[in-house]
Design an enzyme around this catalytic site. Structure first.
Site, mmCIF file in Angstrom:
data_model
loop_
_atom_site.group_PDB
_atom_site.id
_atom_site.type_symbol
_atom_site.label_atom_id
_atom_site.label_comp_id
_atom_site.label_asym_id
_atom_site.label_seq_id
_atom_site.Cartn_x
_atom_site.Cartn_y
_atom_site.Cartn_z
ATOM 1 C CG HIS A 27 -2.883 3.352 2.434
ATOM 2 N ND1 HIS A 27 -3.789 2.948 1.118
ATOM 3 C CD2 HIS A 27 -3.214 2.163 3.037
ATOM 4 C CE1 HIS A 27 -3.944 2.013 1.123
ATOM 5 N NE2 HIS A 27 -3.827 1.343 2.426
ATOM 6 C CB CYS A 58 -1.043 -0.105 1.201
ATOM 7 S SG CYS A 58 -2.045 -1.392 1.130
ATOM 8 C CG ASN A 66 -6.536 -0.478 1.558
ATOM 9 O OD1 ASN A 66 -6.025 -0.331 0.707
ATOM 10 N ND2 ASN A 66 -5.929 -1.228 2.469
HETATM 11 C C1 LIG Z 1 -10.229 -4.939 10.177
HETATM 12 C C2 LIG Z 1 -11.027 -3.681 11.275
HETATM 13 C C3 LIG Z 1 -11.643 -2.774 10.502
HETATM 14 C C4 LIG Z 1 -11.471 -4.785 12.440
HETATM 15 O O1 LIG Z 1 -11.818 -3.735 13.434
HETATM 16 P P1 LIG Z 1 -11.771 -4.000 15.062
HETATM 17 O O2 LIG Z 1 -12.207 -2.800 15.590
HETATM 18 O O3 LIG Z 1 -10.071 -4.239 15.072
HETATM 19 O O4 LIG Z 1 -12.350 -5.302 15.025
HETATM 20 P P2 LIG Z 1 -11.726 -6.910 15.670
HETATM 21 O O5 LIG Z 1 -10.747 -7.292 14.781
HETATM 22 O O6 LIG Z 1 -11.196 -6.597 16.887
HETATM 23 O O7 LIG Z 1 -13.207 -7.548 16.081
HETATM 24 C C5 LIG Z 1 -14.054 -7.059 16.603
HETATM 25 C C6 LIG Z 1 -15.249 -8.011 16.747
HETATM 26 O O8 LIG Z 1 -15.958 -8.030 15.489
HETATM 27 C C7 LIG Z 1 -15.914 -9.151 14.507
HETATM 28 N N1 LIG Z 1 -15.994 -8.811 13.182
HETATM 29 C C8 LIG Z 1 -14.588 -8.740 12.330
HETATM 30 N N2 LIG Z 1 -14.960 -8.391 11.140
HETATM 31 C C9 LIG Z 1 -16.632 -8.027 11.272
HETATM 32 C C10 LIG Z 1 -17.544 -7.715 10.157
HETATM 33 N N3 LIG Z 1 -17.114 -7.577 8.883
HETATM 34 N N4 LIG Z 1 -18.521 -7.711 10.582
HETATM 35 C C11 LIG Z 1 -19.195 -8.160 12.003
HETATM 36 N N5 LIG Z 1 -18.155 -8.371 12.752
HETATM 37 C C12 LIG Z 1 -16.793 -8.517 12.541
HETATM 38 C C13 LIG Z 1 -14.688 -9.906 15.064
HETATM 39 O O9 LIG Z 1 -15.163 -11.204 14.948
HETATM 40 C C14 LIG Z 1 -14.813 -9.635 16.574
HETATM 41 O O10 LIG Z 1 -15.593 -10.532 17.098
HETATM 42 P P3 LIG Z 1 -15.395 -11.101 18.597
HETATM 43 O O11 LIG Z 1 -15.007 -9.888 19.585
HETATM 44 O O12 LIG Z 1 -16.512 -11.860 18.960
HETATM 45 O O13 LIG Z 1 -13.974 -11.864 18.447
HETATM 46 C C15 LIG Z 1 -9.688 -3.046 11.976
HETATM 47 O O14 LIG Z 1 -8.556 -3.738 12.796
HETATM 48 C C16 LIG Z 1 -8.760 -2.552 10.835
HETATM 49 O O15 LIG Z 1 -9.116 -1.803 10.082
HETATM 50 N N6 LIG Z 1 -7.506 -2.618 10.879
HETATM 51 C C17 LIG Z 1 -6.657 -2.435 9.767
HETATM 52 C C18 LIG Z 1 -6.540 -3.138 8.549
HETATM 53 C C19 LIG Z 1 -5.916 -2.219 7.466
HETATM 54 O O16 LIG Z 1 -6.002 -1.166 7.451
HETATM 55 N N7 LIG Z 1 -5.273 -3.122 6.540
HETATM 56 C C20 LIG Z 1 -4.897 -2.904 5.419
HETATM 57 C C21 LIG Z 1 -3.463 -2.290 5.725
HETATM 58 S S1 LIG Z 1 -2.528 -1.274 4.152
#
Ligand SMILES: CC(C)(COP(=O)(O)OP(=O)(O)OC[C@H]1O[C@@H](n2cnc3c(N)ncnc32)[C@H](O)[C@@H]1OP(=O)(O)O)[C@@H](O)C(=O)NCCC(=O)NCCS
Length: 330
Positions: A257, A116, A287
């Site tokens: 980004h 990215c 993204n």
């Molecule tokens: C992916 C992202 C949005 C998840 O958000 P988060 O607040 O960290 O959520 P978590 O991963 O802690 O998940 C929390 C809960 O939601 C659930 N969950 C994950 N994805 C879900 C979705 N699409 N819909 C509903 N629930 C979801 C998980 O299973 C978890 O449940 P649990 O508590 O029962 O285990 C976030 O972590 C993120 O954006 N990370 C950076 C990713 C990124 O930018 N990547 C590219 C880099 S270039």
């Protein structure tokens, strides 16, 4: 050190026609529009057609950038394509794009994979080569078809990504102090495991087993990536401002980004800048990896969010984990 100012002569972008909304995704995996919007800021993303590959997206963006720069394919002697989703493992997407765009066979063409952060890495590379006088006019493209590498049954990743391409034409200017003022690139190689595609390379060649395990899809530890993203993007932004003796307030527009609105809001808060100073279009594209900054830059220019004399800060992070920032005076 670049001996001449290297400037952006034109930009262009392209997003595939098909719009995939959060509601559509909530029919594929257990999630909801509300969850995706509140956790990421994404409402919809574009998905390439089955017969469209990364090079097809790149060619559209490249043509638009050439037209914007009022140049023809024959003027280009360097093509740098930032992508982690080339049409094939080999040859490079750049060679496929060179042929489709009709660039001269004397043009140097190569891909660069910094995930990215790829566009900032590619911009730095192209500007260094053009600034040194070795090349005259470069086309830099960030293009990705991430939809081919996403596991559409993994709700933790599939809603984040989209397909698209953005491009910029690089040339020189005799005016000092304009164009690319500097970059700050780096990588945290110890964290490769946080975001990667396990199979399909020399470590784990594609096999019936890797296919059955879904090892050819993107794997991500979302929470860890989130925290690192905020930290390294803030540092990369601060470092480059300090190097150039600038305060955050002197930046007209930050083009980050486009990964997650909450990441952007956290960086804005740490840099003590209003979030309105950040260009955001991830609500419409998700993204798009290496394409995210050039698409955003093209839209920002077209919307009049960047004026002559303004200083723009680009800042990114990605798999690797790579990071980078750049300052451009228009
Ligand atoms: C992916 C992202 C949005 C998840 O958000 P988060 O607040 O960290 O959520 P978590 O991963 O802690 O998940 C929390 C809960 O939601 C659930 N969950 C994950 N994805 C879900 C979705 N699409 N819909 C509903 N629930 C979801 C998980 O299973 C978890 O449940 P649990 O508590 O029962 O285990 C976030 O972590 C993120 O954006 N990370 C950076 C990713 C990124 O930018 N990547 C590219 C880099 S270039």
């Amino acid at each position: 050190m670049a001996t001449r100012s290297t400037v952006i002569l034109g930009t262009g972008s392209y997003a595939p026609e098909h719009v995939l909304t959060n509601d559509h995704i909530s029919k594929m995996v257990e999630t909801s529009d509300e969850w995706i919007r509140s956790r990421s800021g994404i409402r919809e993303r574009r998905i390439a057609a089955p017969n469209e590959a990364t090079s097809d997206l790149a060619v559209q963006a490249g043509r638009r950038a050439l037209a914007d720069a009022r140049l023809s394919a024959a003027d280009i002697d360097l093509l740098v394509v930032a992508t982690m989703t080339p049409d094939h493992p080999m040859p490079s997407a750049a060679c496929v794009i060179q042929h489709k765009l009709g660039l001269p066979t004397t043009a140097a063409c190569f891909d660069l994979n910094a995930a990215c952060s790829g566009f900032i890495y590619a911009l730095d590379t192209a500007c260094a080569l053009v600034g040194s006088g070795r090349y005259h006019k470069a086309l830099v493209i960030g293009a990705e078809k991430l939809s081919s590498f996403v596991d559409w049954s993994d709700r933790g990743t599939c809603m984040l990504f989209g397909d698209g391409a953005g491009a910029a034409v690089i040339g020189t200017s005799k005016t000092p102090g304009v164009g690319l003022l500097g970059t700050r690139l780096g990588a945290l190689g110890e964290d490769t495991h946080l975001l990667y595609v396990p199979a399909g390379g020399s470590r784990m060649p594609t096999s019936a087993k890797t296919f059955a395990n879904g090892d050819h899809f993107v794997k991500m530890k979302g929470k860890e990536v989130f925290k690192l993203a905020v930290r390294v993007m803030e540092e990369a932004a601060r470092d480059i401002l300090e190097q150039h003796g600038l305060s955050a307030n002197q930046i007209g527009l930050v083009i980050p980004h486009q990964a997650n609105l909450r990441i952007i809001e956290a960086i804005a808060q740490y840099l003590e800048l209003p979030v309105e100073r950040f260009f955001v279009n991830l609500d419409r594209y998700g993204n798009t990896s290496a394409a995210s900054i050039p698409i955003a830059m093209d839209e920002a220019l077209r919307l009049g969010r960047i004026k002559p004399g303004d200083i723009t800060l680009l800042v990114a992070f990605g798999a690797g984990l790579t990071y980078g920032s750049a300052l451009i005076r228009w």
